[in-house]
Design a protein around this motif. Structure first.
Motif, short mmCIF file in Angstrom:
data_model
loop_
_atom_site.label_atom_id
_atom_site.label_comp_id
_atom_site.label_asym_id
_atom_site.label_seq_id
_atom_site.Cartn_x
_atom_site.Cartn_y
_atom_site.Cartn_z
N UNK A 103 9.25 -1.91 -7.51
CA UNK A 103 8.58 -0.74 -8.08
C UNK A 103 7.06 -0.90 -8.05
N UNK A 104 6.59 -2.12 -8.18
CA UNK A 104 5.15 -2.37 -8.24
C UNK A 104 4.52 -2.57 -6.87
N UNK A 105 5.33 -2.65 -5.81
CA UNK A 105 4.79 -2.82 -4.47
C UNK A 105 4.71 -4.25 -3.99
N UNK A 106 5.44 -5.16 -4.64
CA UNK A 106 5.44 -6.57 -4.24
C UNK A 106 6.50 -6.84 -3.19
N UNK A 115 18.01 0.29 3.19
CA UNK A 115 16.85 0.45 4.05
C UNK A 115 15.57 -0.16 3.51
N UNK A 116 15.67 -1.22 2.71
CA UNK A 116 14.47 -1.92 2.26
C UNK A 116 13.73 -2.43 3.51
N UNK A 117 12.45 -2.14 3.66
CA UNK A 117 11.74 -2.54 4.88
C UNK A 117 11.82 -4.04 5.15
N UNK A 118 11.83 -4.39 6.42
CA UNK A 118 11.94 -5.79 6.83
C UNK A 118 10.84 -6.63 6.18
N UNK A 119 11.24 -7.76 5.63
CA UNK A 119 10.29 -8.70 5.03
C UNK A 119 9.96 -8.44 3.58
N UNK A 120 10.30 -7.26 3.07
CA UNK A 120 9.99 -6.96 1.67
C UNK A 120 10.89 -7.78 0.74
N UNK A 121 12.17 -7.85 1.08
CA UNK A 121 13.12 -8.65 0.30
C UNK A 121 13.72 -9.71 1.22
N UNK A 148 0.81 -1.21 0.00
CA UNK A 148 0.00 0.00 0.00
C UNK A 148 0.85 1.27 0.00
N UNK A 149 2.14 1.13 -0.25
CA UNK A 149 3.01 2.31 -0.30
C UNK A 149 2.70 3.14 -1.54
N UNK A 150 3.06 4.40 -1.47
CA UNK A 150 2.80 5.31 -2.59
C UNK A 150 3.91 5.21 -3.64
N UNK A 151 3.61 5.75 -4.80
CA UNK A 151 4.62 5.81 -5.85
C UNK A 151 5.87 6.54 -5.34
N UNK A 152 5.68 7.65 -4.67
CA UNK A 152 6.83 8.43 -4.21
C UNK A 152 7.67 7.66 -3.19
N UNK A 153 7.03 6.92 -2.34
CA UNK A 153 7.78 6.12 -1.37
C UNK A 153 8.65 5.08 -2.08
N UNK A 154 8.11 4.47 -3.11
CA UNK A 154 8.88 3.45 -3.84
C UNK A 154 9.97 4.09 -4.70
N UNK A 202 11.64 6.77 -3.82
CA UNK A 202 12.71 7.05 -2.86
C UNK A 202 13.48 5.80 -2.50
N UNK A 203 12.79 4.68 -2.38
CA UNK A 203 13.47 3.44 -2.05
C UNK A 203 14.41 3.01 -3.17
N UNK A 204 13.94 3.06 -4.41
CA UNK A 204 14.81 2.68 -5.53
C UNK A 204 16.00 3.62 -5.65
N UNK A 205 15.79 4.89 -5.39
CA UNK A 205 16.92 5.83 -5.42
C UNK A 205 17.95 5.47 -4.36
N UNK A 206 17.49 5.06 -3.20
CA UNK A 206 18.40 4.65 -2.13
C UNK A 206 19.15 3.38 -2.51
N UNK A 207 18.46 2.44 -3.14
CA UNK A 207 19.11 1.20 -3.58
C UNK A 207 20.18 1.49 -4.62
N UNK A 208 19.87 2.34 -5.57
CA UNK A 208 20.85 2.68 -6.61
C UNK A 208 22.11 3.28 -6.00
N UNK A 209 21.94 4.17 -5.04
CA UNK A 209 23.10 4.78 -4.39
C UNK A 209 23.94 3.74 -3.67
N UNK A 210 23.27 2.81 -2.97
CA UNK A 210 24.00 1.76 -2.26
C UNK A 210 24.66 0.78 -3.23
N UNK A 211 23.98 0.51 -4.35
CA UNK A 211 24.51 -0.43 -5.34
C UNK A 211 25.81 0.08 -5.94
#
Length: 491
Positions: free
Chosen positions: A162-165, A190-196, A60-66, A68-77
């Protein structure tokens, strides 16, 4: 020695329920390079439960929340690219420059491409008087192979996030260390616990448990067609979605008006790239029968110029991934000789001067017919079959005479002829005159090469459900106006 003895479940590194050691062999040296633990059904249950719990909020996260998460992953990657490249060279033998500039880079490219698609993707739209919603499918089982280990992990994880899965990843037990580093990137971002979640294991145990699990909503699998059939069988009783990217035996049609030498050299390099371990490799080269002799000369020179050797020595290609794979390739090379194909270059055994490691000689067969094993089976090594054709109709028939349909290649100059051939090839991709790769181009196949598509925004479709909301009341001024227009046009 590398170690990956824990699994990543619900945001923490945990011990397996029943540890089972699995040694990882460096294919260039045939010596151990590390060890992992393999999981079982109990580990899968724990990981799936974590993903199911996390989906309640992440779905149920918003597009903007996801975003921000992908941007954080890219930086860490980006901070771990060199580590990923080193791991890939150790576990599957990719030459060091290729491991960094292609294998590791493609992970970043998939993340960036998913981010850009997420910014503008239409998750909902008004069709007539009905709102159509595209919602995350739920908990996904992601099962990936060893040949392009980070490519396939990123091509699944990025659109799923990206799709919220939420998801459980089972990487190949032959290439686990790059997946370990990928998981460290997820944690650092910072991927939320249980998401990955990550569980190491083999196909018959962890793969089967994931694909049959009643709380898994979707399975995305990349691997052999044989294994893909088993995944589909395991998934069938729970009627879950199954997305498969499977084998290939792609035809490369070199047309009469092509520069035969230039086209053949490009084709040989494409087949031997990554030691031939690419499902979309153009492993059947179709040339005009009248130009077979010319093609043979060019192919021999191209194959003989390719240096196989130590991945850290500047060699063009490294080993194939395992002893099992090496022996299978050797068997098929021997079968090609026994079936009467003309051995143009390479052949059985290791390259000259190499006495250990799973190195295969860049091998070319000519005068191959489409009923030979080397023209039918996916060899998954640096082995090319050259077939002659009489005219364009004959070439198209030969190209389509395969249980596979992942990719097709055309090399020529006449755009009208090329367009006609491309339209008639029964393949998921058609590659014309070897352009640069396009990360937005959908990737997937027809027939026994699988179903669904990866890469770009079309990859999102596999991770989304469609919900029609009839009579849905407008929520804001823009929707009120759109709804009124739709009702008016429906009269």
């Amino acid at each position: 020695m590398r170690e990956s003895l824990k699994f990543y479940i619900d945001g923490t590194w945990v011990d397996p329920t029943e540890p089972k050691r699995w040694e990882i062999i460096n294919p260039a040296t045939e010596q151990p390079v590390g060890v992992i633990n393999l999981g079982d059904e109990s580990d899968v249950d724990i990981a799936v439960a974590a993903a199911r719990q996390a989906f309640r909020s992440y779905g149920r996260t918003s597009r903007n929340e996801r975003i921000e998460l992908l941007e954080s992953i890219i930086a860490a990657y980006q901070l771990r690219s060199k580590d990923l490249a080193e791991a890939i060279t150790d576990e599957m033998g990719a030459p060091s420059p290729m491991a960094l500039n292609q294998h590791a880079l493609i992970g970043y490219v998939h993340l960036w491409t998913a981010l850009e698609a997420l910014r503008t993707y239409k998750f909902e739209e008004l069709r007539g008087a009905t709102w159509v919603m595209h919602e995350p499918v739920g908990v996904c089982a992601l099962i990936t192979p060893w040949n392009w280990p980070i490519n396939q992990v990123a091509a699944k994880v990025a659109p799923a996030l990206a799709c919220g899965c939420t998801m459980v990843l089972k990487p190949s037990e032959y290439s686990p260390f790059s997946a370990q580093i990928w998981t460290e990137v997820m944690h650092a971002a910072g991927v939320p616990a249980g998401v990955f979640n990550l569980v190491h294991g083999d196909g018959p145990t962890v793969g089967a448990a994931l694909s049959s699990h009643p709380d898994v909503d979707m399975v995305s699998f990349t691997g052999s067609t044989r294994a893909g059939v088993e995944v589909a069988r395991n998934a069938a009783p729970t009627v879950k979605r199954v997305h498969q990217e499977l084998g290939g035996k792609s035809a490369n049609i070199i047309l009469e008006d092509a520069d035969i030498a230039e086209a053949v050299v490009a084709g040989v390099k494409a087949v031997t790239h990554n030691s031939g371990q690419s499902c979309n490799a153009p492993s059947r080269m179709l040339v005009p029968a009248s130009k077979m002799a010319e093609a043979v000369i060019a192919a021999r020179a191209a194959a003989d110029s390719i240096k196989a050797g130590d991945p850290r020595s500047g060699a063009d290609i490294g080993p194939v991934v395992s002893k099992v794979q090496y022996e299978r390739i050797q068997r098929l090379i021997e079968q090609g000789i026994s079936e009467g194909a003309t051995l143009v270059a390479g052949g059985p055994g290791r390259p000259e001067g190499i006495d250990r490691g799973y190195f295969v000689r860049p091998t070319v067969f000519a005068n191959v017919t489409n009923d030979m094993a080397i023209a039918r089976e996916e060899i998954f090594g640096p082995v090319l079959s050259i077939l002659g054709y009489e005219d364009v109709e004959d070439a198209i028939e030969i190209a389509n005479d395969s249980p596979y349909g992942l990719a097709g290649y055309i090399q020529g100059k006449d755009p009208k002829v090329i367009a006609d051939i491309a339209a008639r090839l029964r393949t998921g991709q058609v590659v014309i005159n070897h352009p640069q790769p396009d990360p937005r181009a959908p990737f997937g196949g027809y027939k026994q090469s699988g179903n669904g598509r990866e890469w770009g925004d079309l990859a999102f479709e596999g991770f989304l459900e469609i919900k029609a909301m009839l009579g849905h009341p407008p929520r804001d001024a823009q929707e009120v106006e759109a709804h009124a227009d739709a009702l008016e046009s429906a009269k």
